[in-house]
Design an enzyme around this catalytic site. Structure first.
Site, PDB file in Angstrom:
ATOM      1  N   CYS A  19      -0.210   4.188   2.502  1.00 13.79           N
ATOM      2  CA  CYS A  19      -0.060   3.853   3.922  1.00 13.79           C
ATOM      3  C   CYS A  19       1.166   4.535   4.534  1.00 13.79           C
ATOM      4  O   CYS A  19       1.160   4.881   5.707  1.00 13.79           O
ATOM      5  CB  CYS A  19       0.018   2.339   4.111  1.00 13.79           C
ATOM      6  N   CYS A  55       0.835  -1.206   0.000  1.00 12.80           N
ATOM      7  CA  CYS A  55       0.000   0.000   0.000  1.00 12.80           C
ATOM      8  C   CYS A  55       0.871   1.257   0.000  1.00 12.80           C
ATOM      9  O   CYS A  55       1.520   1.564   1.000  1.00 12.80           O
ATOM     10  CB  CYS A  55      -0.913  -0.019   1.230  1.00 12.80           C
TER      11      CYS A  55
END
Length: 146
Positions: free
Chosen positions: A73, A70
């Protein structure tokens, strides 16, 4: 240009416009910190949250779900680290969604990054998907410090 080519271009422009509108609607709430809805089973959930999620019992906790794959993130991690540096009484817990699928399912995490704010009793107070602004996160956490 022929009329069929003009019609094809008009359809393409309409499709792109529709795709843009749908995309904006889907990301409209991304990054906005919103208050969590507390259900009837809040007390049982709170104790379970404290036990299973590693939340602080002495002050609020910012918990965010992430994954190695991700990209955004990392942005959430920087924002949360900044807020926790400014407010040392606030704990930071990061859970990998791939390693903790049961916790992600229980908290209805549908996309990454997803961030939660819990009070010291383990009640979920706020939630956001996407990368929140540090000021918004700080404004949501500060009332829980009193």
């Amino acid at each position: 240009m022929s009329s069929s080519m003009l019609a094809a271009i008009a359809v393409l422009i309409a499709a792109l416009g529709l795709a843009y509108v749908i995309g904006r609607m889907l990301t409209l709430r991304s990054g906005h910190v919103r208050e969590a809805r507390v259900g009837v089973a809040a007390d049982a959930d709170a104790e379970r949250n404290l036990a299973e999620l590693g939340l602080s019992r002495t002050g609020p906790t910012i918990l965010h779900f992430s994954a190695d794959w991700c990209g955004p993130c990392a942005g959430v991690r920087r924002v949360v680290d900044q807020v926790c540096a400014d407010l040392p009484a606030v704990a930071h817990v990061e859970l990998d969604m791939d390693a903790n699928p049961a916790a992600a399912k229980r908290l209805s995490v549908l996309s990454l990054p997803t961030t939660f704010i819990f009070d010291a009793q383990g009640h979920q107070r706020h939630r956001t998907s996407g990368v929140p602004k540090a000021a918004d996160l700080r404004a949501a956490v500060e009332p829980l410090l009193a």
